[in-house]
Design an enzyme around this catalytic site. Structure first.
Site, short mmCIF file in Angstrom:
data_model
loop_
_atom_site.label_atom_id
_atom_site.label_comp_id
_atom_site.label_asym_id
_atom_site.label_seq_id
_atom_site.Cartn_x
_atom_site.Cartn_y
_atom_site.Cartn_z
N ASP A 10 1.00 -1.25 0.15
CA ASP A 10 0.13 -0.14 0.18
C ASP A 10 0.79 1.28 0.00
O ASP A 10 1.93 0.75 0.26
CB ASP A 10 -0.82 0.13 1.00
CG ASP A 10 -1.76 -0.78 1.26
OD1 ASP A 10 -2.23 -1.60 0.27
OD2 ASP A 10 -2.70 -0.97 2.07
N1 URA Z 1 -0.99 -6.44 3.27
C1 URA Z 1 -1.65 -4.86 3.63
O1 URA Z 1 -2.81 -4.34 4.17
N2 URA Z 1 -1.12 -3.50 2.97
C2 URA Z 1 0.39 -4.10 2.45
O2 URA Z 1 0.98 -3.31 1.49
C3 URA Z 1 0.23 -5.31 2.49
C4 URA Z 1 -0.33 -6.30 3.19
#
Ligand code: URA
Length: 238
Positions: free
Chosen positions: A101
């Site tokens: 993310d």
């Molecule tokens: N899980 C998440 O919620 N975000 C990420 O960036 C990676 C795994």
């Protein structure tokens, strides 16, 4: 052997769909013969020409990036935000293996090798992805067990996870958790905590298989060593 349209796409020349159009239109030659059949298989040693120009096979590249916060994990962004590709100095059409993310930091692999990327992402290959999460609130043993057994994310139960409660900050009312999973659904870790009623404040990916961030600081990257690539294949073929 691979399909002609895949070989063209893998070279970085164009997308697979556009490659199919070129083939159907008779603009592609294999070993000096026009080929219009989409399923045609080619070997690495076959010569492919498009509009009379020989296709350069792009060298495979593999990078390990320490992704900083505030960068998106895709090849381009319609809002013009910085992407992980902007951080890597290469002319090749690399892309991230899965996503972290915008606000997640940590280990992200990038490559132009589609087979390698698919292999790493496929949950059945059981490649460890290890995350470190700072969570709002105090987690108890029962929460850990729920995460380990699997919780509902978008209506589907997550596979078994390894979960370690690393630290509890009673004053600030935060918990620090290490979570090892093999799946990589969108926002998976945040949604797993959400499913048990907790909010993730900070998230970082610390490890993928045996690869770690050792020696890198946020924003830095390094190429994978040929030995590391072999070791990843060996893990999957075990
Ligand atoms: N899980 C998440 O919620 N975000 C990420 O960036 C990676 C795994």
């Amino acid at each position: 052997m691979e399909r002609l349209q895949k070989a063209i796409a893998n070279s970085g020349y164009t997308s697979r769909r556009k490659a199919e159009e070129l083939i159907v239109k008779g603009r592609v030659k294999v070993n000096n013969e026009i080929v219009t059949e989409l399923g045609t298989k080619v070997k690495n040693s076959d010569s492919i020409e498009i509009d009379g120009v020989k296709l350069n096979k792009e060298e495979k590249e593999y990078y390990l990036l320490y992704k900083p916060r505030g960068v998106i994990s895709s090849t381009d962004d319609e809002k013009g935000r910085k992407t992980v590709i902007d951080l890597i100095d290469t002319e090749s059409r690399i892309y991230p293996v899965g996503r972290l993310d915008y606000d997640t930091t940590g280990l992200l692999l990038l490559t132009n090798d589609g087979d390698f990327a698919n292999m790493l992402m496929h949950p059945s290959n059981e490649i460890d992805k290890v995350y470190y999460a700072k969570v709002e609130g105090i987690l108890k043993g029962e929460h850990i067990k729920q995460l380990e057994r699997g919780v509902l994310v978008d209506g589907v139960k997550t596979s078994k996870a390894k979960v370690k409660l690393k630290k509890v900050d009673k004053k600030q009312k935060n918990s620090y958790v290490e979570l090892t999973i093999h799946e990589g659904k969108n926002h998976q870790v945040k949604k797993m905590f959400e499913a048990i009623g907790f909010n993730v404040l900070k998230l970082s990916r610390e490890r993928v298989a045996f690869l770690t961030l050792d020696g890198l600081t946020s924003g830095e990257y390094r190429p994978l060593k040929p030995k590391e690539i072999k070791q990843i294949y060996a893990l999957v073929n075990k």
